[in-house]
Design a protein around this motif. Sequence first.
Motif, PDB file in Angstrom:
ATOM      1  N   PRO A 272       0.833  -1.217   0.000  1.00 30.62           N
ATOM      2  CA  PRO A 272       0.000   0.000   0.000  1.00 30.62           C
ATOM      3  C   PRO A 272       0.852   1.245   0.000  1.00 30.62           C
ATOM      4  O   PRO A 272       2.064   1.199   0.238  1.00 30.62           O
ATOM      5  CB  PRO A 272      -0.783  -0.135   1.308  1.00 30.62           C
ATOM      6  CG  PRO A 272       0.111  -0.921   2.204  1.00 30.62           C
ATOM      7  CD  PRO A 272       0.847  -1.890   1.308  1.00 30.62           C
ATOM      8  N   GLY A 273       0.205   2.396  -0.275  1.00 37.69           N
ATOM      9  CA  GLY A 273       0.906   3.671  -0.261  1.00 37.69           C
ATOM     10  C   GLY A 273       1.118   4.240  -1.648  1.00 37.69           C
ATOM     11  O   GLY A 273       2.182   4.801  -1.938  1.00 37.69           O
ATOM     12  N   LEU A 274       0.112   4.114  -2.532  1.00 41.98           N
ATOM     13  CA  LEU A 274       0.241   4.689  -3.866  1.00 41.98           C
ATOM     14  C   LEU A 274       0.341   6.208  -3.763  1.00 41.98           C
ATOM     15  O   LEU A 274      -0.279   6.835  -2.899  1.00 41.98           O
ATOM     16  CB  LEU A 274      -0.975   4.318  -4.723  1.00 41.98           C
ATOM     17  CG  LEU A 274      -1.149   2.833  -5.064  1.00 41.98           C
ATOM     18  CD1 LEU A 274      -2.422   2.635  -5.868  1.00 41.98           C
ATOM     19  CD2 LEU A 274       0.054   2.298  -5.828  1.00 41.98           C
ATOM     20  N   PRO A 275       1.099   6.850  -4.645  1.00 43.37           N
ATOM     21  CA  PRO A 275       1.236   8.310  -4.606  1.00 43.37           C
ATOM     22  C   PRO A 275      -0.109   9.017  -4.750  1.00 43.37           C
ATOM     23  O   PRO A 275      -0.969   8.588  -5.525  1.00 43.37           O
ATOM     24  CB  PRO A 275       2.139   8.609  -5.811  1.00 43.37           C
ATOM     25  CG  PRO A 275       2.892   7.342  -6.052  1.00 43.37           C
ATOM     26  CD  PRO A 275       1.937   6.240  -5.690  1.00 43.37           C
ATOM     27  N   GLU A 276      -0.265  10.112  -4.013  1.00 41.22           N
ATOM     28  CA  GLU A 276      -1.529  10.838  -4.019  1.00 41.22           C
ATOM     29  C   GLU A 276      -1.883  11.371  -5.406  1.00 41.22           C
ATOM     30  O   GLU A 276      -3.065  11.492  -5.751  1.00 41.22           O
ATOM     31  CB  GLU A 276      -1.460  12.007  -3.026  1.00 41.22           C
ATOM     32  CG  GLU A 276      -1.353  11.575  -1.573  1.00 41.22           C
ATOM     33  CD  GLU A 276      -1.131  12.755  -0.647  1.00 41.22           C
ATOM     34  OE1 GLU A 276      -1.559  13.883  -0.995  1.00 41.22           O
ATOM     35  OE2 GLU A 276      -0.515  12.569   0.418  1.00 41.22           O
ATOM     36  N   ASP A 277      -0.868  11.715  -6.213  1.00 36.98           N
ATOM     37  CA  ASP A 277      -1.167  12.346  -7.493  1.00 36.98           C
ATOM     38  C   ASP A 277      -1.702  11.376  -8.544  1.00 36.98           C
ATOM     39  O   ASP A 277      -2.005  11.763  -9.661  1.00 36.98           O
ATOM     40  CB  ASP A 277       0.054  13.093  -8.039  1.00 36.98           C
ATOM     41  CG  ASP A 277       1.266  12.198  -8.244  1.00 36.98           C
ATOM     42  OD1 ASP A 277       1.122  10.969  -8.082  1.00 36.98           O
ATOM     43  OD2 ASP A 277       2.343  12.728  -8.567  1.00 36.98           O
ATOM     44  N   LEU A 278      -1.846  10.090  -8.177  1.00 32.70           N
ATOM     45  CA  LEU A 278      -2.480   9.147  -9.097  1.00 32.70           C
ATOM     46  C   LEU A 278      -4.002   9.196  -8.999  1.00 32.70           C
ATOM     47  O   LEU A 278      -4.696   8.666  -9.866  1.00 32.70           O
ATOM     48  CB  LEU A 278      -2.015   7.712  -8.791  1.00 32.70           C
ATOM     49  CG  LEU A 278      -0.549   7.388  -9.079  1.00 32.70           C
ATOM     50  CD1 LEU A 278      -0.273   5.919  -8.775  1.00 32.70           C
ATOM     51  CD2 LEU A 278      -0.184   7.714 -10.517  1.00 32.70           C
ATOM     52  N   PHE A 279      -4.520   9.829  -7.952  1.00 30.33           N
ATOM     53  CA  PHE A 279      -5.963   9.810  -7.705  1.00 30.33           C
ATOM     54  C   PHE A 279      -6.614  11.102  -8.176  1.00 30.33           C
ATOM     55  O   PHE A 279      -6.044  12.186  -8.068  1.00 30.33           O
ATOM     56  CB  PHE A 279      -6.246   9.633  -6.207  1.00 30.33           C
ATOM     57  CG  PHE A 279      -5.767   8.331  -5.641  1.00 30.33           C
ATOM     58  CD1 PHE A 279      -6.558   7.198  -5.706  1.00 30.33           C
ATOM     59  CD2 PHE A 279      -4.511   8.233  -5.053  1.00 30.33           C
ATOM     60  CE1 PHE A 279      -6.101   5.993  -5.197  1.00 30.33           C
ATOM     61  CE2 PHE A 279      -4.049   7.034  -4.536  1.00 30.33           C
ATOM     62  CZ  PHE A 279      -4.858   5.901  -4.613  1.00 30.33           C
ATOM     63  N   LEU A 280      -7.851  10.958  -8.704  1.00 31.11           N
ATOM     64  CA  LEU A 280      -8.665  12.128  -8.997  1.00 31.11           C
ATOM     65  C   LEU A 280      -9.017  12.800  -7.679  1.00 31.11           C
ATOM     66  O   LEU A 280      -9.321  12.131  -6.695  1.00 31.11           O
ATOM     67  CB  LEU A 280      -9.945  11.721  -9.734  1.00 31.11           C
ATOM     68  CG  LEU A 280      -9.749  11.132 -11.124  1.00 31.11           C
ATOM     69  CD1 LEU A 280     -11.048  10.558 -11.643  1.00 31.11           C
ATOM     70  CD2 LEU A 280      -9.231  12.200 -12.076  1.00 31.11           C
ATOM     71  N   ARG A 281      -8.981  14.120  -7.672  1.00 34.35           N
ATOM     72  CA  ARG A 281      -9.191  14.859  -6.438  1.00 34.35           C
ATOM     73  C   ARG A 281     -10.335  15.845  -6.583  1.00 34.35           C
ATOM     74  O   ARG A 281     -10.554  16.435  -7.622  1.00 34.35           O
ATOM     75  CB  ARG A 281      -7.927  15.650  -6.087  1.00 34.35           C
ATOM     76  CG  ARG A 281      -6.714  14.823  -5.832  1.00 34.35           C
ATOM     77  CD  ARG A 281      -6.709  14.261  -4.435  1.00 34.35           C
ATOM     78  NE  ARG A 281      -6.712  15.306  -3.435  1.00 34.35           N
ATOM     79  CZ  ARG A 281      -5.631  15.986  -3.060  1.00 34.35           C
ATOM     80  NH1 ARG A 281      -4.457  15.715  -3.607  1.00 34.35           N
ATOM     81  NH2 ARG A 281      -5.713  16.920  -2.141  1.00 34.35           N
ATOM     82  N   GLY A 282     -11.059  16.068  -5.510  1.00 30.83           N
ATOM     83  CA  GLY A 282     -12.057  17.125  -5.418  1.00 30.83           C
ATOM     84  C   GLY A 282     -11.880  17.789  -4.080  1.00 30.83           C
ATOM     85  O   GLY A 282     -10.769  17.961  -3.601  1.00 30.83           O
ATOM     86  N   GLU A 283     -13.003  18.121  -3.429  1.00 35.24           N
ATOM     87  CA  GLU A 283     -12.917  18.684  -2.091  1.00 35.24           C
ATOM     88  C   GLU A 283     -12.966  17.596  -1.024  1.00 35.24           C
ATOM     89  O   GLU A 283     -12.802  17.859   0.159  1.00 35.24           O
ATOM     90  CB  GLU A 283     -14.043  19.688  -1.864  1.00 35.24           C
ATOM     91  CG  GLU A 283     -13.862  20.968  -2.668  1.00 35.24           C
ATOM     92  CD  GLU A 283     -14.777  22.073  -2.228  1.00 35.24           C
ATOM     93  OE1 GLU A 283     -15.731  21.779  -1.467  1.00 35.24           O
ATOM     94  OE2 GLU A 283     -14.552  23.221  -2.633  1.00 35.24           O
ATOM     95  N   ALA A 284     -13.248  16.350  -1.444  1.00 30.56           N
ATOM     96  CA  ALA A 284     -13.259  15.251  -0.478  1.00 30.56           C
ATOM     97  C   ALA A 284     -11.851  15.038   0.062  1.00 30.56           C
ATOM     98  O   ALA A 284     -10.860  15.226  -0.649  1.00 30.56           O
ATOM     99  CB  ALA A 284     -13.774  13.975  -1.150  1.00 30.56           C
ATOM    100  N   PRO A 285     -11.731  14.631   1.329  1.00 26.89           N
ATOM    101  CA  PRO A 285     -10.392  14.453   1.912  1.00 26.89           C
ATOM    102  C   PRO A 285      -9.664  13.259   1.310  1.00 26.89           C
ATOM    103  O   PRO A 285     -10.282  12.284   0.893  1.00 26.89           O
ATOM    104  CB  PRO A 285     -10.693  14.223   3.398  1.00 26.89           C
ATOM    105  CG  PRO A 285     -12.088  13.686   3.430  1.00 26.89           C
ATOM    106  CD  PRO A 285     -12.809  14.350   2.297  1.00 26.89           C
ATOM    107  N   ILE A 286      -8.342  13.361   1.263  1.00 31.12           N
ATOM    108  CA  ILE A 286      -7.514  12.231   0.852  1.00 31.12           C
ATOM    109  C   ILE A 286      -6.398  12.086   1.875  1.00 31.12           C
ATOM    110  O   ILE A 286      -5.795  13.078   2.304  1.00 31.12           O
ATOM    111  CB  ILE A 286      -6.935  12.428  -0.568  1.00 31.12           C
ATOM    112  CG1 ILE A 286      -6.173  11.162  -1.012  1.00 31.12           C
ATOM    113  CG2 ILE A 286      -6.069  13.651  -0.645  1.00 31.12           C
ATOM    114  CD1 ILE A 286      -5.785  11.178  -2.485  1.00 31.12           C
TER     115      ILE A 286
END
Length: 464
Positions: A272-286
Amino acid sequence: MVAVACVTVVGIGPGSRDYLLPAALEAVKEADVLVGGRNALALFASPEKEQRLLDRNLEGALDYIAAAAKKKRVAVLLSGDPCFFSLLPRLRERLGPENLRVIPGISSVQLACARIGLPWHDLRFVSVHGRGLEQLESVGDAGKVAVLTEERYPPAAVCRFFMERGAGFAAVWVFTDLGLPGELITRTDLSGGARLKGRGNSVVILLRDEDVFPGFQAEGGAVSEEPGCSPAGGERIADYMASPDDRTGGTAASGSGSPAAPGREWADVVTPGLPEDLFLRGEAPISQEEVRALVLCKAGLRRGMVVYEIGAGTGSWTVEVARLIAPGFVWAVERDPVAAGLVRSNLKRFGLSNAAVVEGEAPAACAGFPKADCVLVGGSGGKLQMIIAAAESWLRPGGCLVLSAVTPDTFSTAWQQLQGEGWERQEAVLLNLARVVPRGSARIWQGENPVFLLRAFSTGGKEE
């Protein structure tokens, strides 16, 4: 088919006299009978002309037109252009094309494109007005899309539809009441569009390349950053500009509307621990990738598990868990519909089908789920104690609950409750992270907000 005199179908554009063709004005002047919607008839109010309102009784209106046309000159007033998503096909079917004279009008899509200087010859056109969101499936991989909406399927529903399917639209424009005194134009992205309220009868233009018109200035002045302001040209323009971090998954320098799709280099990663910039982002927390990695390590994930995730947020946990437990299954619960759409989009982005996203609040939303091997709690919506109590019945004997908390109060509440009957092998960890960041010509350590991690195992002593 009944023989009738010629019926003139008049396109009245957006509903303002400023955008009426001279031929349209002349046709209305010559007509004895006007048939149209409430706004259309209001444009040509005259006691000398017979008027018939076009309402939900469409068959009755068609009967009236056919009967009136035998003796009188009838003009049917249609908004926009009659040849673009209008009543014209029904009139052709009922009266025959040989009995119709059509005067074009300026469509709402034409005016929307003119407002932002966008060529429209290569747009993919879709109308959900009276048709439903399934019409949007026809968009495919089109780079420029225009959608006509209605009250039941407003712009927010259109944006959520594309978010849930991982569509890579970088920019969204919403146009409401074009050409009228209350005209409103909003520039946003899919996440921002999904939060818009109302605006039912609008034109939504979606662009995969947000640099289609770099440096664009709205007619009469620059696009405003504040909703409801009036630039010098008199247009009412609201510019919902998502921050760079919202649009690029935290990489402001990239300038793209969404992070790059996960490359094949991640397909075989088993930690586990994929880079955050691989995920689509909105205002939801990551969650930070290091925190996420430790949470999932504490969960002791194995192939074939059943995992509940409470408070799915952006879906980073959901994606990671689904990858690591396949062919096991993740039940992800999220109360915010926009965030739930992001979870679905991220699952699709990673090509994962072994997860279900359930919109609602736990614990009620978990009714009917199969027994769990692990329960992950990333957000509780103020119902933490209820969720921990319910988790005793959700888990198989020996199953574990892993919870993250960012406040001492949340940690204290959870820690005390997990000391009760039904739980064993309780464990707590306080995680402090620091990162190297530039500070002038030097680099320094910058601390992140501490995160509490709790884990406990079910004794299996409580049944539903």
